[in-house]
Design an enzyme around this catalytic site. Structure first.
Site, PDB file in Angstrom:
ATOM      1  N   LYS A 187      11.019   5.352 -14.567  1.00 40.41           N
ATOM      2  CA  LYS A 187      11.464   4.665 -13.289  1.00 40.41           C
ATOM      3  C   LYS A 187      12.612   5.390 -13.515  1.00 40.41           C
ATOM      4  O   LYS A 187      13.618   5.023 -14.318  1.00 40.41           O
ATOM      5  CB  LYS A 187      11.662   2.937 -13.612  1.00 40.41           C
ATOM      6  CG  LYS A 187      12.307   2.288 -12.651  1.00 40.41           C
ATOM      7  CD  LYS A 187      11.589   2.571 -11.059  1.00 40.41           C
ATOM      8  CE  LYS A 187      10.407   1.793 -10.356  1.00 40.41           C
ATOM      9  NZ  LYS A 187      10.109   1.800  -9.239  1.00 40.41           N
ATOM     10  N   HIS A 314      -0.113   1.661  -7.635  1.00 38.79           N
ATOM     11  CA  HIS A 314       0.975   1.133  -7.664  1.00 38.79           C
ATOM     12  C   HIS A 314       1.413  -0.238  -7.961  1.00 38.79           C
ATOM     13  O   HIS A 314       0.112  -1.127  -8.373  1.00 38.79           O
ATOM     14  CB  HIS A 314       2.097   0.653  -6.273  1.00 38.79           C
ATOM     15  CG  HIS A 314       3.068   0.076  -5.879  1.00 38.79           C
ATOM     16  ND1 HIS A 314       3.535  -1.743  -6.191  1.00 38.79           N
ATOM     17  CD2 HIS A 314       4.324   0.017  -6.557  1.00 38.79           C
ATOM     18  CE1 HIS A 314       4.468  -1.511  -5.776  1.00 38.79           C
ATOM     19  NE2 HIS A 314       5.305  -0.557  -6.209  1.00 38.79           N
TER      20      HIS A 314
END
Lengths: 416, 416
Positions: A187, A314
Site C-alpha cells: 500500500k 480487491h
C-alpha cells in the site's frame, strides 16, 4: 422457500494503524454481519461494510425482504432499488470512488441468498457460480507502512512501526514466515515516492521470484507515476491506481508499457466500457462487496475476458465470511489469474467457527461445505458487537485518525 | 451427481420454402435432440442445430462427458474445448458469421445440465439464471416472402406463395388472427429494396401500432441501406443487419439515427467491445444456442447494459425444447425489452408432450415446471428421426435449394 427474518449486526474489529494516502486505519474497522432465515429453517450468512451509510442502507432494505425467494436475485435487486432511491456513492457524494450503495447492499444480501441455496442443495457456493476452476486460492501478502499503535484499549498492535524500506522488507519476511505468501502488494502513497521505489527494489532483492505490486491509491501525478514506472521497470507485476481519475490513468497508460490495475476508476460496469475506449487500464480488481455480489463479480470476469483485460481481486479489512465468499468467487472466475489481495492477516479475530483459516504457501482451500462453507460463532459476534458499542466508531475516517500520529497532516490528491 | 449417459438424436422437421438473401429453406430443417442422464436418475433435455458440423461436434464431445457434474459448467467448457480443438465457424470456415462450434456445443450441453439442476431442486430454469423479471414472453411475428411449396413429400405448405407486398401483409393478417402478434419482423434481402420498403409501409398502414423490423441479412450496400433508412424513417423500431461486416455497419451507423441491430457482425463477446469502439450497432440479438448457452446469454445481457446497447432475441427454425429455453433466457434477461424472434409458427410438429404451446396476443408463458418445464415425446422424436433418415438432408444449403425455384439464382453479397 421464502425469507422470513433478516438480522444485521454491526461489529467493530480491533485494527492496527496501517497507513495509506488518505491517512491511517482507525482503532477498529467496522463490518456488518447478515443472517437471513428462511421458512424452511435455513440460514444464509454474509459480511459487508459496517459504516453508517451501508448499515442504514442494509437496514432500510432488510425491512422489505420478508417473503423474498432466495432464488430470485432480480426480485432482490428490485427491492433494494425500491428501498434506496437516489443514493450516491457509498462513501458519500464527495467520495473518490462512486461505489453505489445499491450494488453494495444488493451484493451483501445476494451472498446470503446464495449461501441459503447452496445449503438447500448441499453444494458449495462456487457450484452456483458455474463451478470451480481452482480449489486453492492464492493470496498475495498485503504490506503496509504503519505506525506503532499508541492506544491498545481495543486490541494489541501487530509488528510495531514500519516506516522505512528496510522495516517494510522485515514485515514481508515476517509474513513470509507466517503465511508463505508468494507475492507482495505494498500500500503506497504514504512515503515520498523515492522511498517507496527503494522499498520495492529492496523487496525485489529480498524476494527475487515474488511478483510485486504497489498501490498508491491515486496519490501520484502522471509525471511522478511515469518516473516511478521508469525506476521500477521490470520489477512490478502491475501498478495499481497510480493516478486519480480515468483521464490521468489514460494519459499515463499511453506513455508506458507497464500494466495498470484499478479498483478506483472502474467500479461500475459502464466504466469498463469507458476504460476500454480510453485504453486507461489493463487489469480490474474484482470485489463481490461492490461489484453486485458474487454474480456481478462473475460477470466482471466475463466482461474483462471479452475486453482483453486481466482480473485481480480487491480487499478491504474483513473477517472470515467475506474471506470465504472471496474464495468462492475466485474459484469460479477462470481469468482471475493474479494472487488475490486480503487484509485478513492484519486482524486476529474472526466470527466463524473452527478457528482462523491457515494460509499454506499463501493459499487457502476454498471451503467445500454447503453454501459459503462457514458457520457463525455467535459468541464472537456478540463480543465484537459489544466492541462496536464501546468503541463509538460508526464511520471510517482515516484522515482524522492520522491527526493522532501527525497532528498537522493534510490530505492532498494527488500528494506527489 | 454425475452424467452417466448422453443420447443425441438428429431429427428432420418438415419446413416450407421461406426466402432469404442466401436462398430458401429446404424441405426439412435439422435439429439435434440431446438427452443427458445422471446417476441419480434425472434426465436433462436440449435442442440445437442438427447439421453435420454441429452433430459431429456434439458426438465428439458426448463421448467425453461421462462423470461430468451437472453443476460444473467450467468442467463442461474444458471438456468441450479439449474434444474440439482448432475448430472454425459452425457454418464452415467461409461462413459469414463465425459462430464458434465450441460455443454452440457448450451451449447445447449447458441447457441440458441446467435442466437437470432445475429438476433436482424443483425449480424452473430461469431461477438458476437469477430469477424471472417477466413470466409472459412476447414474440414478434416473423414474416417471410416465400414460394408455394412444390414437393409435398415431407409435409404440407403453409400459406402458399407470398412474393408481393400485399401478399406479405396478408401473411401478417393471418398470423395476427392465429397468434395475436403485437409486432412484426420481415426477413428481407429477397425482393428489390423498393418492394421491401413498400412492404414495410403497407404493414405500417395495416398495423399502425405494431413495432416493425426488417432483416435483409447483410444484403444491402451502405448507400442502399441509407436510402431504405430514409424511406422508412419513423416506421422501423430497428433495422437488423442491413449491411455485411462491422465496417459497413459502422459506416452506416455514422450516417443515420435509426438503431441498428445484429446477429451477424457481433456473435462473440470480444466483438461487443469492437462494435462499441466502432459505434457500429445499438442492439444485439441474444441466442443461447451460440452465445455460450443460457449463462452466456445472461452475460450478453449484462454486457449490453454496461455498453448502453439494447438486447433482442434471435431465432433459427426450432421446436419446443429450444422454445422453452428461449423463454427461460428471456424471462431472466432484464434488458431484453424487444419482442423475441421465433420461427416456431412455421412448423407444425413438436417433440415435447402436451401439444404445441398456444400464443396469446403473441406471448407465451414461461414454463414453470422444474428445469425447462418440458418433457420429451419419444414417439415424435422417433418419427422425426425416421424423417431425418428418409430425407437424406444432412446440411443446410439454402442457395442450392433456391435453384429448384429460380434455376439461375446466384447468391451475391451484397445483393443490392
Amino acid at each position: 422457500m421464502r425469507i422470513t427474518d433478516v438480522k444485521i449486526t454491526p461489529i467493530a474489529v480491533p485494527d492496527v494503524p496501517l497507513a495509506n494516502t488518505k491517512g491511517v486505519h482507525q482503532q477498529v474497522f467496522l463490518r456488518a454481519i447478515l443472517e437471513l432465515t428462511t421458512d424452511t429453517g435455513l440460514t444464509g450468512l454474509s459480511e459487508t461494510y459496517g459504516a453508517t451509510r451501508t448499515l442504514t442502507g442494509l437496514e432500510n432494505v432488510a425491512s422489505t425482504l420478508e417473503g423474498l425467494d432466495p432464488y430470485d436475485l432480480s426480485d432482490l435487486r428490485r427491492r433494494v432499488e425500491a428501498a434506496l432511491p437516489d443514493v450516491g456513492g457509498v462513501n458519500g457524494p464527495t467520495a473518490l470512488a462512486d461505489h453505489k450503495l445499491v450494488d453494495v447492499v444488493y451484493g451483501a444480501f445476494e451472498i446470503a441468498m446464495l449461501d441459503i441455496r447452496g445449503k438447500e442443495v448441499g453444494r458449495p457456493l462456487y457450484d452456483l457460480l458455474g463451478g470451480a476452476v481452482r480449489k486453492q486460492i492464492r493470496f498475495g501478502g498485503y504490506l503496509f507502512y504503519k505506525f506503532a499503535k499508541q492506544d491498545l484499549t481495543f486490541g494489541p498492535d501487530i509488528m510495531g512501526e514500519v516506516m522505512t524500506p528496510d522495516a517494510l522488507v522485515g514485515q514481508a519476511r515476517d509474513f513470509s514466515d507466517r503465511y508463505g505468501f508468494q507475492s507482495w502488494k505494498l500500500k503506497g502513497g504514504v512515503l515520498d515516492p523515492d522511498l517507496e521505489v527503494e522499498t520495492m527494489l529492496k523487496l525485489r532483492e529480498a524476494f527475487p521470484d515474488h511478483p510485486l505490486r504497489i498501490d498508491p491509491m491515486g496519490a501520484w501525478t502522471v509525471s511522478t507515476a511515469k518516473r516511478v514506472v521508469t525506476q521500477l521497470d521490470g520489477v512490478l507485476e502491475y501498478l495499481e491506481d497510480p493516478c486519480r481519475g480515468m483521464e490521468a490513468m489514460a494519459a499515463l497508460s499511453a506513455q508506458i508499457d507497464m500494466p495498470l490495475a484499478t479498483n478506483l476508476v472502474v467500479v461500475e460496469f459502464e466504466q469498463i466500457i469507458q476504460a476500454v475506449k480510453a485504453d486507461a487500464i489493463q487489469i480490474i480488481l474484482s470485489d463481490h462487496h461492490y461489484w453486485r455480489g458474487a454474480t456481478g463479480a462473475i460477470q466482471l470476469g466475463a466482461m474483462c475476458r471479452a475486453a482483453g483485460l486481466g482480473v485481480s481481486m480487491h480487499s478491504n479489512s474483513h473477517l472470515g465470511i467475506s474471506l470465504a465468499a472471496m474464495c468462492h468467487v475466485a474459484a469460479a472466475t477462470p481469468n482471475l489469474t493474479y494472487d488475490c489481495d486480503t487484509h485478513y492477516p492484519w486482524s486476529t479475530k474472526d466470527i466463524v467457527t473452527g478457528g482462523r483459516p491457515q494460509f499454506q504457501d499463501g493459499a487457502l482451500p476454498v471451503p467445500d461445505g454447503p453454501g459459503l462453507g462457514v458457520e457463525l460463532d455467535h459468541g464472537a459476534v456478540a463480543d465484537l458487537h459489544d466492541l462496536y458499542n464501546q468503541a463509538m466508531v460508526v464511520d471510517r475516517d482515516d484522515t482524522d485518525e492520522m491527526l493522532k500520529y501527525i497532528p498537522d497532516y493534510v490530505r492532498k490528491v494527488p500528494r506527489w
